[in-house]
Design a protein around this motif. Structure first.
Motif, PDB file in Angstrom:
ATOM      1  N   ALA A 143     -37.570 -61.386  -6.582  1.00  0.00           N
ATOM      2  CA  ALA A 143     -36.473 -61.242  -5.629  1.00  0.00           C
ATOM      3  C   ALA A 143     -35.730 -62.559  -5.437  1.00  0.00           C
ATOM      4  O   ALA A 143     -34.574 -62.571  -5.021  1.00  0.00           O
ATOM      5  CB  ALA A 143     -37.004 -60.753  -4.286  1.00  0.00           C
ATOM      6  N   PHE A 144     -36.409 -63.674  -5.758  1.00  0.00           N
ATOM      7  CA  PHE A 144     -35.822 -64.982  -5.542  1.00  0.00           C
ATOM      8  C   PHE A 144     -35.253 -65.577  -6.827  1.00  0.00           C
ATOM      9  O   PHE A 144     -34.940 -66.767  -6.866  1.00  0.00           O
ATOM     10  CB  PHE A 144     -36.871 -65.923  -4.939  1.00  0.00           C
ATOM     11  CG  PHE A 144     -37.304 -65.525  -3.555  1.00  0.00           C
ATOM     12  CD1 PHE A 144     -36.663 -66.033  -2.440  1.00  0.00           C
ATOM     13  CD2 PHE A 144     -38.332 -64.604  -3.371  1.00  0.00           C
ATOM     14  CE1 PHE A 144     -37.047 -65.648  -1.162  1.00  0.00           C
ATOM     15  CE2 PHE A 144     -38.718 -64.214  -2.095  1.00  0.00           C
ATOM     16  CZ  PHE A 144     -38.073 -64.738  -0.989  1.00  0.00           C
ATOM     17  N   LEU A 152     -45.558 -53.190  -0.475  1.00  0.00           N
ATOM     18  CA  LEU A 152     -45.952 -54.598  -0.423  1.00  0.00           C
ATOM     19  C   LEU A 152     -46.900 -54.947  -1.553  1.00  0.00           C
ATOM     20  O   LEU A 152     -46.748 -55.996  -2.207  1.00  0.00           O
ATOM     21  CB  LEU A 152     -46.598 -54.899   0.931  1.00  0.00           C
ATOM     22  CG  LEU A 152     -47.215 -56.286   1.105  1.00  0.00           C
ATOM     23  CD1 LEU A 152     -46.174 -57.374   0.917  1.00  0.00           C
ATOM     24  CD2 LEU A 152     -47.876 -56.396   2.473  1.00  0.00           C
ATOM     25  N   MET A 153     -47.889 -54.110  -1.808  1.00  0.00           N
ATOM     26  CA  MET A 153     -48.879 -54.402  -2.830  1.00  0.00           C
ATOM     27  C   MET A 153     -48.352 -54.193  -4.243  1.00  0.00           C
ATOM     28  O   MET A 153     -48.665 -54.966  -5.156  1.00  0.00           O
ATOM     29  CB  MET A 153     -50.122 -53.540  -2.602  1.00  0.00           C
ATOM     30  CG  MET A 153     -50.791 -53.756  -1.251  1.00  0.00           C
ATOM     31  SD  MET A 153     -51.257 -55.480  -0.938  1.00  0.00           S
ATOM     32  CE  MET A 153     -52.517 -55.713  -2.188  1.00  0.00           C
ATOM     33  N   MET A 154     -47.544 -53.136  -4.427  1.00  0.00           N
ATOM     34  CA  MET A 154     -47.079 -52.781  -5.763  1.00  0.00           C
ATOM     35  C   MET A 154     -45.814 -53.527  -6.168  1.00  0.00           C
ATOM     36  O   MET A 154     -45.616 -53.831  -7.351  1.00  0.00           O
ATOM     37  CB  MET A 154     -46.832 -51.273  -5.843  1.00  0.00           C
ATOM     38  CG  MET A 154     -48.065 -50.426  -5.572  1.00  0.00           C
ATOM     39  SD  MET A 154     -49.380 -50.723  -6.791  1.00  0.00           S
ATOM     40  CE  MET A 154     -48.602 -50.096  -8.281  1.00  0.00           C
ATOM     41  N   ALA A 155     -44.947 -53.814  -5.203  1.00  0.00           N
ATOM     42  CA  ALA A 155     -43.666 -54.451  -5.513  1.00  0.00           C
ATOM     43  C   ALA A 155     -43.273 -55.398  -4.391  1.00  0.00           C
ATOM     44  O   ALA A 155     -42.355 -55.120  -3.620  1.00  0.00           O
ATOM     45  CB  ALA A 155     -42.581 -53.395  -5.736  1.00  0.00           C
ATOM     46  N   PRO A 156     -43.976 -56.529  -4.270  1.00  0.00           N
ATOM     47  CA  PRO A 156     -43.693 -57.452  -3.173  1.00  0.00           C
ATOM     48  C   PRO A 156     -42.266 -57.984  -3.174  1.00  0.00           C
ATOM     49  O   PRO A 156     -41.734 -58.335  -2.122  1.00  0.00           O
ATOM     50  CB  PRO A 156     -44.718 -58.584  -3.376  1.00  0.00           C
ATOM     51  CG  PRO A 156     -45.186 -58.435  -4.781  1.00  0.00           C
ATOM     52  CD  PRO A 156     -45.084 -56.995  -5.111  1.00  0.00           C
ATOM     53  N   ASP A 157     -41.645 -58.045  -4.343  1.00  0.00           N
ATOM     54  CA  ASP A 157     -40.258 -58.500  -4.393  1.00  0.00           C
ATOM     55  C   ASP A 157     -39.339 -57.513  -3.666  1.00  0.00           C
ATOM     56  O   ASP A 157     -38.443 -57.916  -2.913  1.00  0.00           O
ATOM     57  CB  ASP A 157     -39.802 -58.687  -5.847  1.00  0.00           C
ATOM     58  CG  ASP A 157     -40.000 -57.443  -6.707  1.00  0.00           C
ATOM     59  OD1 ASP A 157     -40.985 -56.702  -6.483  1.00  0.00           O
ATOM     60  OD2 ASP A 157     -39.178 -57.208  -7.607  1.00  0.00           O
TER      61      ASP A 157
END
Length: 218
Positions: free
Chosen positions: A101-102, A178-183
């Motif tokens: 995401a960053f 959150l666990m599978m796709a924290p981005d």
């Protein structure tokens, strides 16, 4: 005995932690990056304080040679200890996995935001939680504080990449995402906080246990 010596050579003892100016932060094995980490950590601590998040004293920031795959940093609960990689390890890591995401954020701003994320966890050490875990609330605060204090150009770039439109419900801030796709969780969390009338007040409500983003699992 030979095996013990081999292990000692493979995993050298860490150097004694060094105190940053003011003594609130300690660095360990940071080498030439110690002054940079001290400066960024001091600024992050001040930024978090503007949202009522107090980083405990002292916190040790240790530069380690490696972390588990996709792990960008690690706060050890009960130890006031953060483990990160050296700054030079992150330009590529921010492009994939948990840091995806960053990707549009500059490497310098990303490294500083990562320190802020982990220091936010330190500030939430005693966050009230009526369940075995309040991981969503913890990560919501850590990710949103990571984004909130990015330089304006980097924050705008993050938001453009996120492209979260319309009303953001708490329901999409779930532990599975959150666990599978924290981005994706980071993008949704920031979009959700951005829609609060008083973002810092909302952060304070979560930190004090007045607002729960987690729920009890059956």
């Amino acid at each position: 005995m030979a095996a013990a010596w081999a292990a000692a050579l493979a995993f050298p003892l860490s150097a004694e932690p060094l105190a940053c100016p003011g003594g609130r932060i300690l660095t360990e094995d940071a080498g030439a990056d110690a002054a940079l980490i001290c400066s960024l950590a001091a600024r992050a601590t001040e930024q978090l304080a503007t949202c009522g998040l107090t980083v405990p004293t002292p916190v040790t920031i240790a530069v380690v040679p490696g972390l588990e795959e996709h792990c960008l940093g690690l706060y050890h609960c009960g130890e006031a200890r953060i483990e990160i990689l050296a700054p030079g390890a992150y330009p590529e890591r921010r492009m994939t996995g948990d840091g995806a995401a960053f990707g549009p954020v500059s490497p310098e701003a990303f490294f500083e935001s990562l320190l802020r994320h982990e220091l936010a966890h330190a500030a939430l050490e005693d966050m009230p939680c009526p369940f075995p875990s309040c991981i969503v609330g913890q990560e919501y605060i850590a990710y949103t504080m990571q984004v909130r204090f990015l330089p304006e150009a980097d924050r705008i770039a993050f938001e453009a990449e996120a492209a979260v439109e319309g009303h953001v419900s708490r329901d999409i801030l779930n532990p599975m995402i959150l666990m599978m796709a924290p981005d994706i969780f980071a993008q949704r969390a920031w979009a959700h906080l951005s829609q609060r009338e008083d973002p810092c007040a909302f952060i304070g409500q979560i930190a004090r246990g007045e607002v729960l983003l987690d729920y009890e699992h059956p």
